[in-house]
Design an enzyme around this catalytic site. Structure first.
Site, PDB file in Angstrom:
ATOM      1  N   TYR A 160       6.974  10.339 -15.353  1.00  0.00           N
ATOM      2  CA  TYR A 160       8.000  11.325 -14.979  1.00  0.00           C
ATOM      3  C   TYR A 160       9.387  10.963 -15.533  1.00  0.00           C
ATOM      4  CZ  TYR A 160      10.827  14.477 -12.128  1.00  0.00           C
ATOM      5  OH  TYR A 160      11.721  15.440 -11.703  1.00  0.00           O
ATOM      6  N   LYS A 175      11.416  12.844 -18.580  1.00  0.00           N
ATOM      7  CA  LYS A 175      12.718  13.484 -18.361  1.00  0.00           C
ATOM      8  C   LYS A 175      13.770  12.856 -19.278  1.00  0.00           C
ATOM      9  CE  LYS A 175      11.669  16.424 -15.015  1.00  0.00           C
ATOM     10  NZ  LYS A 175      11.701  17.872 -15.265  1.00  0.00           N
TER      11      LYS A 175
HETATM   12  N1  LIG Z   1      13.611  18.602  -6.172  1.00  0.00           N
HETATM   13  C1  LIG Z   1      14.097  17.490  -6.701  1.00  0.00           C
HETATM   14  O1  LIG Z   1      14.454  16.531  -5.963  1.00  0.00           O
HETATM   15  C2  LIG Z   1      14.255  17.364  -8.196  1.00  0.00           C
HETATM   16  C3  LIG Z   1      15.074  16.335  -8.680  1.00  0.00           C
HETATM   17  C4  LIG Z   1      15.246  16.212 -10.051  1.00  0.00           C
HETATM   18  C5  LIG Z   1      14.645  17.097 -10.914  1.00  0.00           C
HETATM   19  N2  LIG Z   1      13.851  18.093 -10.422  1.00  0.00           N
HETATM   20  C6  LIG Z   1      13.231  18.997 -11.410  1.00  0.00           C
HETATM   21  O2  LIG Z   1      13.534  20.333 -11.065  1.00  0.00           O
HETATM   22  C7  LIG Z   1      12.540  21.210 -11.605  1.00  0.00           C
HETATM   23  C8  LIG Z   1      12.122  22.201 -10.553  1.00  0.00           C
HETATM   24  O3  LIG Z   1      11.485  21.512  -9.492  1.00  0.00           O
HETATM   25  P1  LIG Z   1      11.698  21.914  -7.956  1.00  0.00           P
HETATM   26  O4  LIG Z   1      12.443  20.817  -7.321  1.00  0.00           O
HETATM   27  O5  LIG Z   1      12.202  23.298  -7.851  1.00  0.00           O
HETATM   28  O6  LIG Z   1      10.184  21.799  -7.444  1.00  0.00           O
HETATM   29  P2  LIG Z   1       9.214  22.892  -6.774  1.00  0.00           P
HETATM   30  O7  LIG Z   1       9.909  23.584  -5.648  1.00  0.00           O
HETATM   31  O8  LIG Z   1       7.950  22.155  -6.474  1.00  0.00           O
HETATM   32  O9  LIG Z   1       8.959  23.943  -7.952  1.00  0.00           O
HETATM   33  C9  LIG Z   1       8.252  23.543  -9.113  1.00  0.00           C
HETATM   34  C10 LIG Z   1       7.967  24.767  -9.973  1.00  0.00           C
HETATM   35  O10 LIG Z   1       7.259  24.325 -11.151  1.00  0.00           O
HETATM   36  C11 LIG Z   1       6.108  25.144 -11.332  1.00  0.00           C
HETATM   37  N3  LIG Z   1       5.002  24.433 -11.951  1.00  0.00           N
HETATM   38  C12 LIG Z   1       4.429  23.258 -11.535  1.00  0.00           C
HETATM   39  N4  LIG Z   1       3.354  23.005 -12.283  1.00  0.00           N
HETATM   40  C13 LIG Z   1       3.230  24.024 -13.183  1.00  0.00           C
HETATM   41  C14 LIG Z   1       2.291  24.338 -14.193  1.00  0.00           C
HETATM   42  N5  LIG Z   1       1.218  23.555 -14.430  1.00  0.00           N
HETATM   43  N6  LIG Z   1       2.458  25.472 -14.922  1.00  0.00           N
HETATM   44  C15 LIG Z   1       3.515  26.286 -14.673  1.00  0.00           C
HETATM   45  N7  LIG Z   1       4.430  26.048 -13.716  1.00  0.00           N
HETATM   46  C16 LIG Z   1       4.280  24.943 -12.970  1.00  0.00           C
HETATM   47  C17 LIG Z   1       5.715  25.555  -9.890  1.00  0.00           C
HETATM   48  O11 LIG Z   1       4.986  26.773  -9.931  1.00  0.00           O
HETATM   49  P3  LIG Z   1       3.391  26.950  -9.649  1.00  0.00           P
HETATM   50  O12 LIG Z   1       2.971  25.848  -8.745  1.00  0.00           O
HETATM   51  O13 LIG Z   1       3.304  28.315  -9.049  1.00  0.00           O
HETATM   52  O14 LIG Z   1       2.779  26.872 -11.010  1.00  0.00           O
HETATM   53  C18 LIG Z   1       7.089  25.775  -9.260  1.00  0.00           C
HETATM   54  O15 LIG Z   1       7.533  27.080  -9.529  1.00  0.00           O
HETATM   55  C19 LIG Z   1      11.415  20.293 -12.099  1.00  0.00           C
HETATM   56  O16 LIG Z   1      11.465  20.191 -13.495  1.00  0.00           O
HETATM   57  C20 LIG Z   1      11.721  18.944 -11.453  1.00  0.00           C
HETATM   58  O17 LIG Z   1      11.226  17.885 -12.214  1.00  0.00           O
HETATM   59  C21 LIG Z   1      13.657  18.252  -9.088  1.00  0.00           C
END
Ligand SMILES: NC(=O)c1ccc[n+]([C@@H]2O[C@H](COP(=O)([O-])OP(=O)(O)OC[C@H]3O[C@@H](n4cnc5c(N)ncnc54)[C@H](OP(=O)(O)O)[C@@H]3O)[C@@H](O)[C@H]2O)c1
Length: 267
Positions: free
Chosen positions: A156, A160
């Site tokens: 991961y 990133k």
């Molecule tokens: N939340 C945090 O603390 C955090 C911190 C740093 C960075 N991020 C980054 O922020 C971004 C968004 O994450 P989030 O926090 O909003 O998490 P989230 O609420 O779990 O949402 C993740 C999204 O990614 C989609 N996804 C996952 N696997 C996929 C696949 N195989 N094909 C297509 N879509 C897929 C999911 O849709 P489906 O399951 O419907 O496919 C969902 O819409 C990510 O890149 C994550 O790495 C998050």
């Protein structure tokens, strides 16, 4: 006076978390939308919420972990005559299993979502943005990409980090074209991310509320950052401090500190 041109935003990972808020923020700015993720019913519900006489919303579900996932999405865009002005590469997740016990298909799928899909989408969609003299590419990376490597999910953070470095390079390559490229590096953000990887209870206990940001705040910082054409956007003062400390800390010491973090999550 001529009206401002209509813009089309493609948001990946629009079924949950940051993606939902990116879609809402883009709709609030008057952009048309293409929403993608795997869960079609969630995308359809969001499309129903955001569509209006002024805003069209297209739902194109795709599994970006499958090698043919991006091709399916690009084919869908072409079939509907859609050429996004704003690409928000947001889909992503992390896993917790150690490298050696993870089946290769899981590791390959993670790399497809975190690295291959955002690059392929930018490669396919940026040329039309350059021709139009206007475009925005926002790659949602993570603070993890700026911090030392961790055990557990050994892909991961490095994935990133790759996305951040590639965004910096593309940012330079497209300078002067009207196409802005930014990497957004959120820290802990309140979304479904930690439910999806099963660490909600552990991270909620280990990290105080002050370390968490709302999805709305992170999205606003990301959209403002790409508009200002900043190569890297780190939302939140504490996160910026952590990135700075990581940059200045000798790597052996940094690895010891991160090992402590992993132990806190295990207990
Ligand atoms: N939340 C945090 O603390 C955090 C911190 C740093 C960075 N991020 C980054 O922020 C971004 C968004 O994450 P989030 O926090 O909003 O998490 P989230 O609420 O779990 O949402 C993740 C999204 O990614 C989609 N996804 C996952 N696997 C996929 C696949 N195989 N094909 C297509 N879509 C897929 C999911 O849709 P489906 O399951 O419907 O496919 C969902 O819409 C990510 O890149 C994550 O790495 C998050």
């Amino acid at each position: 006076m001529s009206a401002a041109p209509r813009r089309l935003a493609l948001v990946t990972g629009a079924s949950a978390g940051l993606g939902v808020d990116f879609a809402r923020a883009c709709a609030a700015r008057g952009h048309d939308l293409v929403l993608t993720a795997r869960r079609r019913e969630r995308l359809t519900a969001l499309a129903a919420e955001l569509a209006s006489p002024e805003i069209t919303v297209q739902v194109l579900p795709a599994d970006l972990s499958a090698p043919e996932g991006v091709a399916t999405l690009l084919h869908g865009l072409e079939a509907h005559g859609l050429s996004p002005d704003l690409l928000i590469n947001n889909a992503g997740y992390s896993r917790t299993d150690a490298f050696l016990v993870s089946p290769w298909a899981e590791l390959a799928g993670e790399l497809e979502v975190l690295v291959h899909a955002p690059l392929r989408l930018a490669h396919a969609l940026a040329p039309a943005m350059v021709r139009r003299g206007h475009g925005r590419i926002l790659n949602v990376a993570s603070l993890a990409g700026l911090l030392p490597a961790t055990a557990g999910d050994t892909l991961y953070g490095p994935a990133k980090g790759f996305l951040i470095q590639q965004s910096r390079g593309l940012h330079l390559e497209l300078r002067g074209t009207g196409v802005h490229v930014s990497a957004l590096c959120p820290g802990y953000t309140l979304t479904e991310f930690h439910d999806a990887n099963g660490t909600r209870a552990a991270v909620s206990t280990a990290y105080p509320r002050a370390m968490w940001m709302s999805a709305e705040t992170v999205v606003a910082a990301g959209l403002a950052g790409v508009e200002a054409n900043r190569p890297v956007v780190i939302p939140g003062r504490l996160n910026r401090l952590m990135a700075l400390v990581a940059r200045l800390t000798p790597s052996r010491l940094a690895l010891r500190m991160v090992a402590g973090h992993a132990r806190r999550l295990e207990t």
